[in-house]
Design an enzyme around this catalytic site. Sequence first.
Site, PDB file in Angstrom:
ATOM      1  N   ASP A 102      20.451  -3.909  43.663  1.00 54.84           N
ATOM      2  CA  ASP A 102      20.921  -4.004  44.972  1.00 54.84           C
ATOM      3  C   ASP A 102      21.428  -2.751  45.917  1.00 54.84           C
ATOM      4  OD1 ASP A 102      22.889  -3.029  42.847  1.00 54.84           O
ATOM      5  OD2 ASP A 102      24.492  -3.947  43.919  1.00 54.84           O
ATOM      6  N   TYR A 125      19.741   7.181  44.512  1.00 58.39           N
ATOM      7  CA  TYR A 125      19.053   6.491  43.336  1.00 58.39           C
ATOM      8  C   TYR A 125      18.459   5.197  44.121  1.00 58.39           C
ATOM      9  CZ  TYR A 125      19.759   2.443  40.173  1.00 58.39           C
ATOM     10  OH  TYR A 125      19.547   1.398  39.425  1.00 58.39           O
TER      11      TYR A 125
HETATM   12  N1  LIG Z   1      23.040  -0.390  35.226  1.00 55.88           N
HETATM   13  C1  LIG Z   1      23.287  -1.103  36.267  1.00 55.88           C
HETATM   14  O1  LIG Z   1      24.198  -1.345  36.903  1.00 55.88           O
HETATM   15  C2  LIG Z   1      21.800  -1.428  37.210  1.00 55.88           C
HETATM   16  C3  LIG Z   1      22.094  -2.015  38.450  1.00 55.88           C
HETATM   17  C4  LIG Z   1      20.928  -2.556  39.120  1.00 55.88           C
HETATM   18  C5  LIG Z   1      19.611  -2.167  38.596  1.00 55.88           C
HETATM   19  N2  LIG Z   1      19.553  -1.600  37.219  1.00 55.88           N
HETATM   20  C6  LIG Z   1      18.163  -1.303  36.652  1.00 55.88           C
HETATM   21  O2  LIG Z   1      18.204  -1.863  35.476  1.00 55.88           O
HETATM   22  C7  LIG Z   1      17.271  -0.928  34.756  1.00 55.88           C
HETATM   23  C8  LIG Z   1      18.167  -1.044  33.498  1.00 55.88           C
HETATM   24  O3  LIG Z   1      19.264  -0.217  33.561  1.00 55.88           O
HETATM   25  P1  LIG Z   1      20.134   0.122  32.396  1.00 55.88           P
HETATM   26  O4  LIG Z   1      21.455   0.298  32.934  1.00 55.88           O
HETATM   27  O5  LIG Z   1      19.981  -0.664  31.032  1.00 55.88           O
HETATM   28  O6  LIG Z   1      19.699   1.624  31.971  1.00 55.88           O
HETATM   29  P2  LIG Z   1      20.293   2.496  30.928  1.00 55.88           P
HETATM   30  O7  LIG Z   1      21.107   2.024  30.243  1.00 55.88           O
HETATM   31  O8  LIG Z   1      20.631   3.993  31.571  1.00 55.88           O
HETATM   32  O9  LIG Z   1      18.726   2.774  30.073  1.00 55.88           O
HETATM   33  C9  LIG Z   1      17.767   3.855  30.795  1.00 55.88           C
HETATM   34  C10 LIG Z   1      16.464   3.444  29.860  1.00 55.88           C
HETATM   35  O10 LIG Z   1      15.665   4.357  30.507  1.00 55.88           O
HETATM   36  C11 LIG Z   1      15.015   5.325  29.678  1.00 55.88           C
HETATM   37  N3  LIG Z   1      14.616   6.399  30.572  1.00 55.88           N
HETATM   38  C12 LIG Z   1      15.357   7.412  31.050  1.00 55.88           C
HETATM   39  N4  LIG Z   1      14.524   8.359  31.503  1.00 55.88           N
HETATM   40  C13 LIG Z   1      13.299   8.136  31.310  1.00 55.88           C
HETATM   41  C14 LIG Z   1      12.186   8.827  31.417  1.00 55.88           C
HETATM   42  N5  LIG Z   1      12.102  10.007  32.122  1.00 55.88           N
HETATM   43  N6  LIG Z   1      10.914   8.410  30.716  1.00 55.88           N
HETATM   44  C15 LIG Z   1      11.168   7.211  29.887  1.00 55.88           C
HETATM   45  N7  LIG Z   1      12.381   6.450  29.905  1.00 55.88           N
HETATM   46  C16 LIG Z   1      13.343   6.917  30.426  1.00 55.88           C
HETATM   47  C17 LIG Z   1      16.099   5.632  28.834  1.00 55.88           C
HETATM   48  O11 LIG Z   1      15.488   6.073  27.402  1.00 55.88           O
HETATM   49  P3  LIG Z   1      16.194   6.898  26.393  1.00 55.88           P
HETATM   50  O12 LIG Z   1      17.525   6.165  25.807  1.00 55.88           O
HETATM   51  O13 LIG Z   1      15.084   7.208  25.416  1.00 55.88           O
HETATM   52  O14 LIG Z   1      17.001   8.290  27.329  1.00 55.88           O
HETATM   53  C18 LIG Z   1      16.634   4.207  28.422  1.00 55.88           C
HETATM   54  O15 LIG Z   1      16.024   3.543  27.642  1.00 55.88           O
HETATM   55  C19 LIG Z   1      17.126   0.372  35.409  1.00 55.88           C
HETATM   56  O16 LIG Z   1      15.824   0.191  35.989  1.00 55.88           O
HETATM   57  C20 LIG Z   1      18.037   0.365  36.485  1.00 55.88           C
HETATM   58  O17 LIG Z   1      17.655   0.943  37.464  1.00 55.88           O
HETATM   59  C21 LIG Z   1      20.643  -1.100  36.417  1.00 55.88           C
END
Ligand SMILES: NC(=O)c1ccc[n+]([C@@H]2O[C@H](COP(=O)([O-])OP(=O)(O)OC[C@H]3O[C@@H](n4cnc5c(N)ncnc54)[C@H](OP(=O)(O)O)[C@@H]3O)[C@@H](O)[C@H]2O)c1
Length: 288
Positions: A102, A125
């Site tokens: 969002d 971001y």
């Molecule tokens: N969290 C929110 O509120 C939110 C809101 C809107 C959209 N999103 C989107 O939803 C998706 C999932 O979010 P999330 O909160 O589950 O993320 P998260 O918990 O921060 O997990 C991030 C993941 O990305 C991997 N990662 C980070 N840097 C990397 C790199 N350079 N190469 C390969 N893998 C990498 C991490 O692996 P390691 O553990 O091995 O480091 C982990 O598996 C993301 O695309 C995010 O932008 C999230």
Amino acid sequence: MRVTLFGASGLLGQELVNAVKLRGLELNALTSKDADLRDHPRVNRLIRDSQPDCIILSAAFTDVDGCESNRDLAMAVNCEGAVNVAKAARTTGSRLMLLSTDYVFDGTKSSPYEIGDARNPINVYGESKARAEEQLLHLVPDACIVRTSWLFGHGGNCFPATILKLAATRPEISIVNDQRGSPTFTRDLASTLVQLCEKGAGGIVHATNSGNCTWYEFATEIVRTSGLPAEVKPVTTAEFPRPARRPPYSVLSPASLDAYGIHMPKWQDALGRYLRHDAPAAKSIPNL
Ligand SMILES: NC(=O)c1ccc[n+]([C@@H]2O[C@H](COP(=O)([O-])OP(=O)(O)OC[C@H]3O[C@@H](n4cnc5c(N)ncnc54)[C@H](OP(=O)(O)O)[C@@H]3O)[C@@H](O)[C@H]2O)c1
């Protein structure tokens, strides 16, 4: 169907692993240790070797404030990394799904954002994700871009877990009441994403739990449901400045998801399920 998942260790990724397995699909679950998105040859090789039908790109640099002071890293992982995956997907003809946010919007609207509304990110971001969206749709026109918001779930840090910890140790907590969005349970989102993969979805889709609230209203519901005695006090964003600006309104319209016949539960219902089923420290919380 063979699925390759980047970001399997993340908050959403862990639920995606469960959801993909539950549907009996073949899964190649990758973390940053298996493949750094910035390492194009490695990403290419992994995708070429596994020949997936569908690639889900959940991996990202998600620290919104951290991105503000690490612009190069944010762009390298979230944008160039996504491009690396898209180029590899093109060579194998795999369908591609990118998780986006969002925060590609500036938050100046007062009605839900539609998929065709103009991107205008107000933090690094959001910018890295907006640029990734544009490049992906250019490279792989039938890619599916799923925008979601305010994720919470098991297996990592999230807003409800933080509120539970604070409310258990403080008589009063102050939470901003001038940012509105839709909290989204990773379990509900993971199930939705797998359904979208199975339906061969393409283009932009907005997927969040239904309804919306401010962070203050979200915190109030967490404290009320868990029966903790803490008082939640509404404050303004200006009183709690953060490195990255946040859109004041980022509710996403469900119309694009409705078109696939998928309807996500209300966020209060999702929160109740999160809190009842093994929320961190749930055993020590009165109502759970
Ligand atoms: N969290 C929110 O509120 C939110 C809101 C809107 C959209 N999103 C989107 O939803 C998706 C999932 O979010 P999330 O909160 O589950 O993320 P998260 O918990 O921060 O997990 C991030 C993941 O990305 C991997 N990662 C980070 N840097 C990397 C790199 N350079 N190469 C390969 N893998 C990498 C991490 O692996 P390691 O553990 O091995 O480091 C982990 O598996 C993301 O695309 C995010 O932008 C999230």
